[in-house]
Write a protein that holds these residues in place. Sequence first.
Motif, PDB file in Angstrom:
ATOM      1  N   PHE A   1      35.111  52.142  -8.478  1.00 20.00           N
ATOM      2  CA  PHE A   1      35.366  52.858  -7.242  1.00 20.00           C
ATOM      3  C   PHE A   1      36.433  52.108  -6.439  1.00 20.00           C
ATOM      4  CE2 PHE A   1      30.723  54.287  -7.633  1.00 20.00           C
ATOM      5  CZ  PHE A   1      31.095  55.368  -8.406  1.00 20.00           C
ATOM      6  N   ALA A   2      37.676  52.380  -6.756  1.00 20.81           N
ATOM      7  CA  ALA A   2      38.798  51.848  -5.984  1.00 20.81           C
ATOM      8  C   ALA A   2      39.369  52.954  -5.115  1.00 20.81           C
ATOM      9  CB  ALA A   2      39.871  51.292  -6.927  1.00 20.81           C
ATOM     10  N   ILE A   3      39.949  52.558  -3.994  1.00 22.01           N
ATOM     11  CA  ILE A   3      40.524  53.549  -3.094  1.00 22.01           C
ATOM     12  C   ILE A   3      41.712  54.201  -3.802  1.00 22.01           C
ATOM     13  CG2 ILE A   3      41.554  53.950  -0.834  1.00 22.01           C
ATOM     14  CD1 ILE A   3      38.619  53.147  -0.818  1.00 22.01           C
ATOM     15  N   GLY A   4      41.664  55.535  -3.895  1.00 18.68           N
ATOM     16  CA  GLY A   4      42.678  56.293  -4.611  1.00 18.68           C
ATOM     17  C   GLY A   4      42.275  56.650  -6.019  1.00 18.68           C
ATOM     18  N   ALA A   5      41.133  56.097  -6.515  1.00 19.69           N
ATOM     19  CA  ALA A   5      40.692  56.423  -7.867  1.00 19.69           C
ATOM     20  C   ALA A   5      40.057  57.806  -7.890  1.00 19.69           C
ATOM     21  CB  ALA A   5      39.704  55.374  -8.357  1.00 19.69           C
ATOM     22  N   THR A   6      40.093  58.405  -9.069  1.00 24.07           N
ATOM     23  CA  THR A   6      39.525  59.744  -9.251  1.00 24.07           C
ATOM     24  C   THR A   6      38.202  59.615  -9.999  1.00 24.07           C
ATOM     25  OG1 THR A   6      41.721  60.726  -9.344  1.00 24.07           O
ATOM     26  CG2 THR A   6      39.896  62.030 -10.206  1.00 24.07           C
ATOM     27  N   VAL A   7      37.140  60.205  -9.451  1.00 21.82           N
ATOM     28  CA  VAL A   7      35.804  60.200 -10.044  1.00 21.82           C
ATOM     29  C   VAL A   7      35.484  61.625 -10.473  1.00 21.82           C
ATOM     30  CG1 VAL A   7      33.379  59.674  -9.694  1.00 21.82           C
ATOM     31  CG2 VAL A   7      35.117  58.286  -8.554  1.00 21.82           C
ATOM     32  N   GLU A   8      35.247  61.799 -11.751  1.00 18.57           N
ATOM     33  CA  GLU A   8      34.932  63.123 -12.288  1.00 18.57           C
ATOM     34  C   GLU A   8      33.418  63.263 -12.352  1.00 18.57           C
ATOM     35  OE1 GLU A   8      35.721  65.905 -16.249  1.00 18.57           O
ATOM     36  OE2 GLU A   8      36.869  64.051 -15.931  1.00 18.57           O
ATOM     37  N   VAL A   9      32.895  64.237 -11.625  1.00 13.61           N
ATOM     38  CA  VAL A   9      31.460  64.468 -11.530  1.00 13.61           C
ATOM     39  C   VAL A   9      31.180  65.872 -12.024  1.00 13.61           C
ATOM     40  CG1 VAL A   9      29.445  64.510 -10.031  1.00 13.61           C
ATOM     41  CG2 VAL A   9      31.307  62.899  -9.570  1.00 13.61           C
ATOM     42  N   PHE A  10      30.771  65.963 -13.280  1.00 15.33           N
ATOM     43  CA  PHE A  10      30.379  67.249 -13.842  1.00 15.33           C
ATOM     44  C   PHE A  10      31.487  68.293 -13.607  1.00 15.33           C
ATOM     45  CE2 PHE A  10      26.126  65.427 -12.604  1.00 15.33           C
ATOM     46  CZ  PHE A  10      25.817  64.969 -13.872  1.00 15.33           C
ATOM     47  N   ARG A  11      32.747  67.964 -14.102  1.00 15.19           N
ATOM     48  CA  ARG A  11      33.911  68.839 -14.072  1.00 15.19           C
ATOM     49  C   ARG A  11      34.463  69.049 -12.655  1.00 15.19           C
ATOM     50  NH1 ARG A  11      32.477  73.636 -18.475  1.00 15.19           N
ATOM     51  NH2 ARG A  11      32.018  72.217 -20.225  1.00 15.19           N
ATOM     52  N   HIS A  12      33.995  68.252 -11.698  1.00 15.71           N
ATOM     53  CA  HIS A  12      34.561  68.240 -10.355  1.00 15.71           C
ATOM     54  C   HIS A  12      35.225  66.884 -10.162  1.00 15.71           C
ATOM     55  CE1 HIS A  12      31.648  71.540  -9.950  1.00 15.71           C
ATOM     56  NE2 HIS A  12      32.375  71.970  -8.907  1.00 15.71           N
ATOM     57  N   ARG A  13      36.488  66.929  -9.645  1.00 17.94           N
ATOM     58  CA  ARG A  13      37.247  65.705  -9.478  1.00 17.94           C
ATOM     59  C   ARG A  13      37.285  65.350  -8.000  1.00 17.94           C
ATOM     60  NH1 ARG A  13      40.718  64.480 -13.696  1.00 17.94           N
ATOM     61  NH2 ARG A  13      42.255  63.643 -12.221  1.00 17.94           N
ATOM     62  N   PHE A  14      36.872  64.106  -7.698  1.00 16.45           N
ATOM     63  CA  PHE A  14      36.857  63.606  -6.335  1.00 16.45           C
ATOM     64  C   PHE A  14      37.770  62.395  -6.261  1.00 16.45           C
ATOM     65  CE2 PHE A  14      32.882  65.863  -6.760  1.00 16.45           C
ATOM     66  CZ  PHE A  14      32.741  66.513  -5.562  1.00 16.45           C
ATOM     67  N   VAL A  15      38.603  62.369  -5.206  1.00 12.72           N
ATOM     68  CA  VAL A  15      39.522  61.258  -4.972  1.00 12.72           C
ATOM     69  C   VAL A  15      38.977  60.448  -3.805  1.00 12.72           C
ATOM     70  CG1 VAL A  15      41.884  60.585  -4.431  1.00 12.72           C
ATOM     71  CG2 VAL A  15      41.465  62.605  -5.834  1.00 12.72           C
ATOM     72  N   LEU A  16      38.740  59.139  -4.012  1.00 11.60           N
ATOM     73  CA  LEU A  16      38.206  58.266  -2.975  1.00 11.60           C
ATOM     74  C   LEU A  16      39.311  57.940  -1.989  1.00 11.60           C
ATOM     75  CD1 LEU A  16      36.051  55.811  -5.134  1.00 11.60           C
ATOM     76  CD2 LEU A  16      35.404  57.988  -4.102  1.00 11.60           C
ATOM     77  N   THR A  17      39.062  58.159  -0.720  1.00 14.38           N
ATOM     78  CA  THR A  17      40.063  57.956   0.325  1.00 14.38           C
ATOM     79  C   THR A  17      39.717  56.831   1.269  1.00 14.38           C
ATOM     80  OG1 THR A  17      38.976  59.619   1.715  1.00 14.38           O
ATOM     81  CG2 THR A  17      40.716  60.384   0.211  1.00 14.38           C
ATOM     82  N   ASP A  18      38.448  56.469   1.392  1.00 10.61           N
ATOM     83  CA  ASP A  18      38.069  55.441   2.358  1.00 10.61           C
ATOM     84  C   ASP A  18      36.697  54.882   1.983  1.00 10.61           C
ATOM     85  OD1 ASP A  18      38.162  53.728   4.441  1.00 10.61           O
ATOM     86  OD2 ASP A  18      38.225  55.273   6.023  1.00 10.61           O
ATOM     87  N   ALA A  19      36.290  53.795   2.625  1.00  7.45           N
ATOM     88  CA  ALA A  19      34.987  53.162   2.403  1.00  7.45           C
ATOM     89  C   ALA A  19      34.616  52.398   3.661  1.00  7.45           C
ATOM     90  CB  ALA A  19      35.022  52.233   1.195  1.00  7.45           C
ATOM     91  N   ASP A  20      33.356  51.995   3.774  1.00  9.77           N
ATOM     92  CA  ASP A  20      32.940  51.213   4.940  1.00  9.77           C
ATOM     93  C   ASP A  20      33.109  49.724   4.658  1.00  9.77           C
ATOM     94  OD1 ASP A  20      30.967  50.820   3.133  1.00  9.77           O
ATOM     95  OD2 ASP A  20      29.326  51.581   4.379  1.00  9.77           O
TER      96      ASP A  20
END
Length: 567
Positions: free
Chosen positions: A492-511
Amino acid sequence: MAVHTTRGLPFLPGNSFRDTTKSAFHRPQTLSYKNGYALPLRPTVGIGQEPLLSEHIMQNEVKQLSSQTATLTYGTLTRSPPLDFIPAHVAYDKKVLRFYGYFQQDVLHSPDEHFRVRPVVIYYYLEDDSMCVMEPVVENSGIPQGTLIKRHRLPKKQHGEHYHWKDLNLAMDLSVYGTMYRITHCDPFTQEFMESQGIVLNDPEPTPGDPYTNRRTQPQPSYITPSDYDNLKQFLTKDRMVLRFFALWDDSDSLYGEKRAVIVQYYLVDDAVEIRETQEPNSGRDPFPVLLRRQKIPKDIKEVCQPFPSCILEVSPHEVQEYYSPRDFRVGEELRLMGKRFLLYDCDEFTRKYYEQHHADIPLKPLALALDQKTQQAYMKVVPPYNGFGSLEDSLQNCLSLIPEPPKKDLLKLLENDHKILRYAARLDSQNPHDEGRRFVLSYFLSNDMISIFETSRRNSGILGGKFLEKTRIPKPGSTAENPEYYGPADFAIGATVEVFRHRFVLTDADQYVLTYLESIAEQERIPEKTLSSLRQALGQSKAPDPNHTPVNLPDPTAVEGHPPSS
């Protein structure tokens, strides 16, 4: 009926009259009990509830009766004080005659004994002439003992007569209910009482001994020569030393018999032998590998009883002349144990060294045997493809066992990382223009490596916010069901893409907690520097607010799943 005469008429026939209306004729009660003590009472009425004659006599007449004295024709009258009447239950209270005796009980179907002598104690209670017979209780006798005949008046004959203390004497037979009791002697009180009543007692007799008891108390003397062998030294020096032989059990003589491979183990600490059967998987046999439990096997037994076979009788150590020893186990020869034949074809390395050191004269001749065993073809377990129901671990349990069990969890990890959550802000990478502007919060649970996704609600967007994905473990793209690879904190790096059951999520921020936690475990978990640098750059740079970016405030990493973050 009451009979009375008219006053003044003589008591002659014709001068008496009977009261035909009277119905009571009993005498009044003059004795009662209070707290266990007898109390005499003065009668208040006469026979048949008639008034007493003393009530009709005047006081002067009573004085005259009391003053009248009887006179003798010759001599003077000597008055003696009246004697008090003492009833039998008071005079003989707690006075018991005690006689000792025995009776013989016949024993049937026994070659060792024909009868038994059972001693008894006969009690005679003088207050009511009752008797009881008691047998002294002997521990572990196996015979019901105690009260043989309870206390009551024992019948003497069939005509209703009962035994009296005058009928008892020493050296006599007492027949009670078909049992003949022989009275031998008595105690001193009984002897004194009988002699005071003028009864001459016979000479006492000794009670004969019981032959069965005498035989048990006096066993036949046997002498056993003590052995010079030190068993304690054997236990201390040869503990955990076991000779192991590989043998072939030849059971071809029996019906459906065959040859089976077994392991014969000889324990040097106590000279015991154990035989275990070598079982193979899927052989179809019951899972009982122990063919002979650990025990000392006798080699030479004394022939004590010829008519009975030795397999029925229990063999005691005194009947065994010799047990099997290591000299009887020779590799390359056939051995007979408990009526079965075993061919010792090999042994282990420890057994070979033991024979070279202690029994060098015994040659070891290993045999190369081609055992008749069916070769088991190795089948590879094929795991069926994942059907999408439940997690991969739960579906795999259905293939491993008939009754599936829940997958094992790392309890230490659950306790250490409980309520520790890494939270990231993400956007949906989709070609659909309606998904533009949707913002999500991705939560990674460190206790069980599960991920949940929550969508933040936006006003006038037409899309309801809330829970987007339940807590579950998400495999990486390209992983298989045999070797699944799941997302972890290092991915989980900022800007990485996580594929969750054919849905792609791009991480933009974290605490801030994400960066602090990953820096603390960077050396142990080998967190890539690329991930840490992306987090530092996202959290450390200052930039102008973007109207298309929804700010995410995640100050509490232990927030409960399913609740929206504070915005």
